[in-house]
Design a protein around this motif. Structure first.
Motif, PDB file in Angstrom:
ATOM      1  N   MET A  36       0.825  -1.198   0.000  1.00  0.00           N
ATOM      2  CA  MET A  36       0.000   0.000   0.000  1.00  0.00           C
ATOM      3  C   MET A  36       0.872   1.266   0.000  1.00  0.00           C
ATOM      4  O   MET A  36       0.415   2.316  -0.404  1.00  0.00           O
ATOM      5  N   LEU A  37       2.101   1.134   0.464  1.00  0.00           N
ATOM      6  CA  LEU A  37       2.965   2.306   0.541  1.00  0.00           C
ATOM      7  C   LEU A  37       3.372   2.808  -0.841  1.00  0.00           C
ATOM      8  O   LEU A  37       3.447   4.021  -1.057  1.00  0.00           O
ATOM      9  N   ILE A  38       3.590   1.912  -1.781  1.00  0.00           N
ATOM     10  CA  ILE A  38       4.060   2.316  -3.114  1.00  0.00           C
ATOM     11  C   ILE A  38       3.042   3.214  -3.832  1.00  0.00           C
ATOM     12  O   ILE A  38       3.429   4.268  -4.350  1.00  0.00           O
ATOM     13  N   PRO A  39       1.748   2.870  -3.866  1.00  0.00           N
ATOM     14  CA  PRO A  39       0.802   3.784  -4.525  1.00  0.00           C
ATOM     15  C   PRO A  39       0.711   5.146  -3.832  1.00  0.00           C
ATOM     16  O   PRO A  39       0.590   6.176  -4.513  1.00  0.00           O
ATOM     17  N   ILE A  40       0.811   5.162  -2.521  1.00  0.00           N
ATOM     18  CA  ILE A  40       0.755   6.433  -1.800  1.00  0.00           C
ATOM     19  C   ILE A  40       1.993   7.270  -2.102  1.00  0.00           C
ATOM     20  O   ILE A  40       1.906   8.484  -2.296  1.00  0.00           O
ATOM     21  N   LEU A  41       3.159   6.628  -2.168  1.00  0.00           N
ATOM     22  CA  LEU A  41       4.377   7.355  -2.517  1.00  0.00           C
ATOM     23  C   LEU A  41       4.313   7.898  -3.939  1.00  0.00           C
ATOM     24  O   LEU A  41       4.733   9.033  -4.189  1.00  0.00           O
ATOM     25  N   LEU A  42       3.782   7.112  -4.862  1.00  0.00           N
ATOM     26  CA  LEU A  42       3.649   7.587  -6.238  1.00  0.00           C
ATOM     27  C   LEU A  42       2.682   8.766  -6.311  1.00  0.00           C
ATOM     28  O   LEU A  42       2.932   9.744  -7.029  1.00  0.00           O
ATOM     29  N   PHE A  43       1.589   8.686  -5.562  1.00  0.00           N
ATOM     30  CA  PHE A  43       0.625   9.786  -5.533  1.00  0.00           C
ATOM     31  C   PHE A  43       1.266  11.033  -4.929  1.00  0.00           C
ATOM     32  O   PHE A  43       1.040  12.143  -5.407  1.00  0.00           O
ATOM     33  N   ASP A  44       2.073  10.860  -3.888  1.00  0.00           N
ATOM     34  CA  ASP A  44       2.761  12.000  -3.271  1.00  0.00           C
ATOM     35  C   ASP A  44       3.773  12.630  -4.222  1.00  0.00           C
ATOM     36  O   ASP A  44       3.888  13.852  -4.284  1.00  0.00           O
ATOM     37  N   VAL A  45       4.485  11.810  -4.964  1.00  0.00           N
ATOM     38  CA  VAL A  45       5.441  12.342  -5.940  1.00  0.00           C
ATOM     39  C   VAL A  45       4.696  13.137  -7.011  1.00  0.00           C
ATOM     40  O   VAL A  45       5.148  14.215  -7.433  1.00  0.00           O
ATOM     41  N   ALA A  46       3.538  12.629  -7.432  1.00  0.00           N
ATOM     42  CA  ALA A  46       2.739  13.355  -8.421  1.00  0.00           C
ATOM     43  C   ALA A  46       2.244  14.682  -7.842  1.00  0.00           C
ATOM     44  O   ALA A  46       2.239  15.704  -8.543  1.00  0.00           O
ATOM     45  N   LEU A  47       1.844  14.686  -6.576  1.00  0.00           N
ATOM     46  CA  LEU A  47       1.398  15.930  -5.946  1.00  0.00           C
ATOM     47  C   LEU A  47       2.533  16.946  -5.855  1.00  0.00           C
ATOM     48  O   LEU A  47       2.340  18.138  -6.108  1.00  0.00           O
ATOM     49  N   VAL A  48       3.717  16.487  -5.493  1.00  0.00           N
ATOM     50  CA  VAL A  48       4.860  17.395  -5.390  1.00  0.00           C
ATOM     51  C   VAL A  48       5.229  17.944  -6.767  1.00  0.00           C
ATOM     52  O   VAL A  48       5.525  19.138  -6.911  1.00  0.00           O
ATOM     53  N   ALA A  49       5.197  17.094  -7.793  1.00  0.00           N
ATOM     54  CA  ALA A  49       5.490  17.571  -9.149  1.00  0.00           C
ATOM     55  C   ALA A  49       4.460  18.604  -9.588  1.00  0.00           C
ATOM     56  O   ALA A  49       4.806  19.614 -10.211  1.00  0.00           O
ATOM     57  N   TRP A  50       3.209  18.366  -9.259  1.00  0.00           N
ATOM     58  CA  TRP A  50       2.156  19.318  -9.612  1.00  0.00           C
ATOM     59  C   TRP A  50       2.351  20.641  -8.880  1.00  0.00           C
ATOM     60  O   TRP A  50       2.180  21.713  -9.453  1.00  0.00           O
ATOM     61  N   SER A  51       2.725  20.556  -7.599  1.00  0.00           N
ATOM     62  CA  SER A  51       2.930  21.794  -6.838  1.00  0.00           C
ATOM     63  C   SER A  51       4.116  22.584  -7.402  1.00  0.00           C
ATOM     64  O   SER A  51       4.058  23.812  -7.487  1.00  0.00           O
ATOM     65  N   LEU A  52       5.184  21.885  -7.820  1.00  0.00           N
ATOM     66  CA  LEU A  52       6.308  22.592  -8.443  1.00  0.00           C
ATOM     67  C   LEU A  52       5.902  23.242  -9.759  1.00  0.00           C
ATOM     68  O   LEU A  52       6.324  24.359 -10.062  1.00  0.00           O
ATOM     69  N   HIS A  53       5.066  22.547 -10.517  1.00  0.00           N
ATOM     70  CA  HIS A  53       4.570  23.124 -11.769  1.00  0.00           C
ATOM     71  C   HIS A  53       3.739  24.376 -11.485  1.00  0.00           C
ATOM     72  O   HIS A  53       3.891  25.394 -12.177  1.00  0.00           O
ATOM     73  N   LEU A  54       2.882  24.320 -10.481  1.00  0.00           N
ATOM     74  CA  LEU A  54       2.078  25.486 -10.119  1.00  0.00           C
ATOM     75  C   LEU A  54       2.965  26.654  -9.686  1.00  0.00           C
ATOM     76  O   LEU A  54       2.714  27.806 -10.056  1.00  0.00           O
ATOM     77  N   MET A  55       3.992  26.350  -8.914  1.00  0.00           N
ATOM     78  CA  MET A  55       4.869  27.416  -8.430  1.00  0.00           C
ATOM     79  C   MET A  55       5.694  28.031  -9.567  1.00  0.00           C
ATOM     80  O   MET A  55       5.956  29.234  -9.559  1.00  0.00           O
ATOM     81  N   GLU A  56       6.103  27.210 -10.542  1.00  0.00           N
ATOM     82  CA  GLU A  56       6.816  27.759 -11.705  1.00  0.00           C
ATOM     83  C   GLU A  56       5.915  28.699 -12.489  1.00  0.00           C
ATOM     84  O   GLU A  56       6.342  29.784 -12.908  1.00  0.00           O
ATOM     85  N   LYS A  57       4.663  28.292 -12.711  1.00  0.00           N
ATOM     86  CA  LYS A  57       3.713  29.153 -13.419  1.00  0.00           C
ATOM     87  C   LYS A  57       3.447  30.428 -12.630  1.00  0.00           C
ATOM     88  O   LYS A  57       3.294  31.506 -13.208  1.00  0.00           O
TER      89      LYS A  57
END
Length: 63
Positions: free
Chosen positions: A1-22
Motif C-alpha cells: 500500500m505504501l508504493i501507490p501512496i508514494l507515487l501519488f505523493d510524488v505526483a502531488l509534489v510535481a504538480w505543486s512545483l509546476h504550479l509554483m513555476e507558473k
C-alpha cells in the motif's frame, strides 16, 4: 500500500512545483499559494500514513 501512496505523493509534489513555476512566470500569488497548499497536503498525507501505520500495528499487538 505504501508504493501507490508514494507515487501519488510524488505526483502531488510535481504538480505543486509546476504550479509554483507558473506562479513565478506570471507573478501570481494565488498560484504560489495553491502550489504551497498542494505540497503541504502531500507532506500531511505521508505523516498521517505513517502515524496510522504505527497506531494500527500497536492496536493489533494489544488485541
Amino acid at each position: 500500500m505504501l508504493i501507490p501512496i508514494l507515487l501519488f505523493d510524488v505526483a502531488l509534489v510535481a504538480w505543486s512545483l509546476h504550479l509554483m513555476e507558473k506562479a513565478y512566470e506570471n507573478k501570481e500569488f494565488s498560484l504560489m499559494l495553491a502550489g504551497a497548499l498542494v505540497a503541504i497536503a502531500a507532506a500531511a498525507m505521508l505523516v498521517v500514513y505513517f502515524l496510522m501505520g504505527h497506531c494500527m500495528s500497536y492496536l493489533l499487538k494489544v488485541s
